[in-house]
Design an enzyme around this catalytic site. Sequence first.
Site, PDB file in Angstrom:
ATOM      1  N   HIS A  19      50.724  45.468  40.496  1.00 34.55           N
ATOM      2  CA  HIS A  19      49.872  45.471  41.677  1.00 34.55           C
ATOM      3  C   HIS A  19      49.122  44.168  41.877  1.00 34.55           C
ATOM      4  O   HIS A  19      48.100  44.109  42.555  1.00 34.55           O
ATOM      5  CB  HIS A  19      48.938  46.689  41.670  1.00 34.55           C
TER       6      HIS A  19
ATOM      7  N   ASP B 188      38.507  50.128  42.402  1.00 32.34           N
ATOM      8  CA  ASP B 188      38.483  51.050  43.553  1.00 32.34           C
ATOM      9  C   ASP B 188      39.725  51.930  43.592  1.00 32.34           C
ATOM     10  O   ASP B 188      39.735  52.979  44.232  1.00 32.34           O
ATOM     11  CB  ASP B 188      38.428  50.259  44.868  1.00 32.34           C
TER      12      ASP B 188
ATOM     13  N   GLU C 157      28.513  49.595  46.778  1.00 33.35           N
ATOM     14  CA  GLU C 157      29.440  48.635  47.382  1.00 33.35           C
ATOM     15  C   GLU C 157      29.007  48.390  48.828  1.00 33.35           C
ATOM     16  O   GLU C 157      27.912  48.785  49.243  1.00 33.35           O
ATOM     17  CB  GLU C 157      30.891  49.145  47.317  1.00 33.35           C
TER      18      GLU C 157
HETATM   19  P1  FAD Z   1      50.114  43.540  36.980  1.00 30.48           P
HETATM   20  O1  FAD Z   1      50.073  43.158  38.399  1.00 30.48           O
HETATM   21  O2  FAD Z   1      51.310  44.257  36.503  1.00 30.48           O
HETATM   22  O3  FAD Z   1      49.722  42.367  36.034  1.00 30.48           O
HETATM   23  C1  FAD Z   1      48.652  41.482  36.311  1.00 30.48           C
HETATM   24  C2  FAD Z   1      48.655  40.296  35.348  1.00 30.48           C
HETATM   25  O4  FAD Z   1      48.313  40.732  34.051  1.00 30.48           O
HETATM   26  C3  FAD Z   1      50.013  39.616  35.210  1.00 30.48           C
HETATM   27  O5  FAD Z   1      49.822  38.254  34.959  1.00 30.48           O
HETATM   28  C4  FAD Z   1      50.614  40.288  34.005  1.00 30.48           C
HETATM   29  O6  FAD Z   1      51.563  39.470  33.362  1.00 30.48           O
HETATM   30  C5  FAD Z   1      49.387  40.527  33.154  1.00 30.48           C
HETATM   31  N1  FAD Z   1      49.480  41.740  32.351  1.00 30.48           N
HETATM   32  C6  FAD Z   1      49.846  42.982  32.733  1.00 30.48           C
HETATM   33  N2  FAD Z   1      49.765  43.825  31.705  1.00 30.48           N
HETATM   34  C7  FAD Z   1      49.331  43.096  30.659  1.00 30.48           C
HETATM   35  C8  FAD Z   1      49.068  43.388  29.305  1.00 30.48           C
HETATM   36  N3  FAD Z   1      49.210  44.617  28.809  1.00 30.48           N
HETATM   37  N4  FAD Z   1      48.658  42.387  28.503  1.00 30.48           N
HETATM   38  C9  FAD Z   1      48.490  41.139  28.968  1.00 30.48           C
HETATM   39  N5  FAD Z   1      48.745  40.803  30.233  1.00 30.48           N
HETATM   40  C10 FAD Z   1      49.146  41.767  31.067  1.00 30.48           C
HETATM   41  N6  FAD Z   1      40.760  44.822  41.008  1.00 30.48           N
HETATM   42  C11 FAD Z   1      39.454  44.978  40.744  1.00 30.48           C
HETATM   43  O7  FAD Z   1      38.915  44.332  39.862  1.00 30.48           O
HETATM   44  N7  FAD Z   1      38.710  45.884  41.440  1.00 30.48           N
HETATM   45  C12 FAD Z   1      39.241  46.684  42.391  1.00 30.48           C
HETATM   46  O8  FAD Z   1      38.548  47.499  42.966  1.00 30.48           O
HETATM   47  C13 FAD Z   1      40.632  46.542  42.673  1.00 30.48           C
HETATM   48  N8  FAD Z   1      41.225  47.327  43.601  1.00 30.48           N
HETATM   49  C14 FAD Z   1      42.558  47.196  43.839  1.00 30.48           C
HETATM   50  C15 FAD Z   1      43.167  48.031  44.777  1.00 30.48           C
HETATM   51  C16 FAD Z   1      44.520  47.938  45.030  1.00 30.48           C
HETATM   52  C17 FAD Z   1      45.141  48.860  46.046  1.00 30.48           C
HETATM   53  C18 FAD Z   1      45.280  46.957  44.356  1.00 30.48           C
HETATM   54  C19 FAD Z   1      46.732  46.811  44.651  1.00 30.48           C
HETATM   55  C20 FAD Z   1      44.693  46.106  43.437  1.00 30.48           C
HETATM   56  C21 FAD Z   1      43.321  46.220  43.163  1.00 30.48           C
HETATM   57  N9  FAD Z   1      42.685  45.398  42.236  1.00 30.48           N
HETATM   58  C22 FAD Z   1      41.357  45.572  41.961  1.00 30.48           C
HETATM   59  C23 FAD Z   1      43.410  44.292  41.571  1.00 30.48           C
HETATM   60  C24 FAD Z   1      43.995  44.743  40.252  1.00 30.48           C
HETATM   61  O9  FAD Z   1      42.974  45.041  39.319  1.00 30.48           O
HETATM   62  C25 FAD Z   1      44.861  43.640  39.637  1.00 30.48           C
HETATM   63  O10 FAD Z   1      45.817  43.184  40.546  1.00 30.48           O
HETATM   64  C26 FAD Z   1      45.543  44.134  38.374  1.00 30.48           C
HETATM   65  O11 FAD Z   1      46.127  43.042  37.718  1.00 30.48           O
HETATM   66  C27 FAD Z   1      46.601  45.156  38.718  1.00 30.48           C
HETATM   67  O12 FAD Z   1      46.996  45.833  37.551  1.00 30.48           O
HETATM   68  P2  FAD Z   1      48.534  46.012  37.242  1.00 30.48           P
HETATM   69  O13 FAD Z   1      48.601  46.968  36.122  1.00 30.48           O
HETATM   70  O14 FAD Z   1      49.295  46.335  38.460  1.00 30.48           O
HETATM   71  O15 FAD Z   1      48.837  44.545  36.711  1.00 30.48           O
END
Ligand code: FAD
Length: 547
Positions: free
Chosen positions: A119, A180, A291
Amino acid sequence: MKSPPTHFFFKHNSMLLRCLIFILGICSINRSNICCDQPFANPLSFSVIQSSLKQLKIEGYFSFKNFDHVAKDFGNIYHFLPSAVLYPKSVSDISSTIKHIFDMGTTTDLTVAARGHGHSVEGQAQAYKGVIISMESLRAPVMRFHTGELPFVDVSAGELWINILHESLKLGLTPKSWTDYLHLTVGGTLSNAGISGQAFKHGPQTNNVYQLEVVTGKGEVITCSEEQNADLFYGVLGGLGQFGIITRARIALQPAPKKVKWIRVLYSDFSTFSNDQEQLISSKDSFDYIEGFVIINRTGLLNNWRTTFNPKDPLLARKFSSEGKVLYCLEVAKYFNPEETTNTDQNIDALLSKLNYIESTLFQSEVSYVEFLDRVHISEMKLQEKGLWDVPHPWLNLLIPKSKIHYFAQEVFGKILTDTSHGPILIYPVNKSKYSNHHHSHRTSMVTPEEDIMYLIAFLSSAMPSSTGKDGLEHILDKNKKILNFCQKAHIGMKRYLPHYTTQEDWKVHFGPRWETFARRKSTYDPLAILAPGQRIFKRASLLQQQ
Ligand code: FAD
């Protein structure tokens, strides 16, 4: 949009560019052949690497085809195809794979990206021609709860926060700090920060972790905490995946409430709005969630709220018009249990009486704790139904110091941005010194503005695929650029959250005085720069690239 130097990206659905990638792929194979002629360079071809990966003794498995889903993220703007996907079953699957790649040294330029729930919005969890580790398939360890005075849960870093919420609630417990949206992995949010309306009280999610297990860029498995291997612990928190792959996390818990009073009020004056927000985040007995968001020139706003909220004064609310105005909505919530309803209501009335919102715009709702925390998922399902969830998301998240927030608001809301029809704009302050373990936040890799109070501003735009108009990707990216340019010219002291830069020079500016520590940690824990290439901070050390 700049092209990344060593990577290649293309926009959604572009067959033409797919063909181009194929042709470039062939060219790069030729290039490796040329490299093979050099006496000092002997890059391994991918077929050699592939067969060596296949021979690794692992409990999970590798896949060498069907990559489309991992060459995609929520942003839907960048699409880098990897060469392999590891579906790990155990931590040792991850460490064996990384160790194997590390041991190949500079004979290959293979990189590794952990993919949480994918994400990210700008390709951060992708690895062009590299190996993707699908963290969600790591189900070990199973969630293990520790109740007692300081309750916590040990989870796999590939676990989604929503699952942790449901499991914790069975024991009457809950994590303290959220995002969120809860369909994100623990490893993904901890690699950034994890900021939401509870951060003013508990700090971001990175401040609510007791211990981590990490696989470094050398393939070592290391347990770390404030007391043990602290440099790695703080480095990995907010570390953008640069120093290791988080495989397990110990997350702080607290008793869970059953219900939530959820409140929205409007302001037409930014100073009044932000003064109220700042007063609320600084007072001792406040709301549990604070917020806010900006609404520019919206018709029938309060009418839309009625599906979830009830107006305190329906008659007055009906007369209020949002059209043509820049409005600021304060959104707060108070947690409670049913037996405390009377007290909670009195408490809320007392808190609201100190605020200066437009009286006719007080809207309230009472929902379960899960409904409140999982609120964005409801919107997701509605958008999914309309096919509007998988569109490009050119999001921009900024952290602005309090001293510059008025100037920022004055120049951006209503001037650079004249409407908010492409998605919500969140705006709320976080008070760094109020975190219980304030000291902790200074040592993580997350970069914030200098001042104690900073505002998170999230421009959460959705672009209409193939539109060339105001709702199209290019137009929204252009607005984002205008906002960034304004911040730079006006010396706002802004730091990007979920940062995205394409050159190391820009990253150095982002990290400022903290770059040295960041780079030192990289050379200690991932000296070949194998990990998280999608962040584009460091170049993979390889003979191929030295040619
Ligand atoms: P990915 O997109 O899969 O990974 C993100 C990064 O972390 C990449 O560089 C990946 O290589 C690395 N990574 C993933 N897993 C690991 C691991 N286990 N160890 C080391 N590195 C790793 N963020 C906020 O802070 N507050 C919010 O309210 C918020 N709301 C959101 C709402 C939506 C609808 C979306 C899409 C995103 C939101 N985000 C928010 C952003 C979100 O926290 C980040 O984009 C987060 O990285 C997404 O998590 P993911 O598991 O999809 O990570």
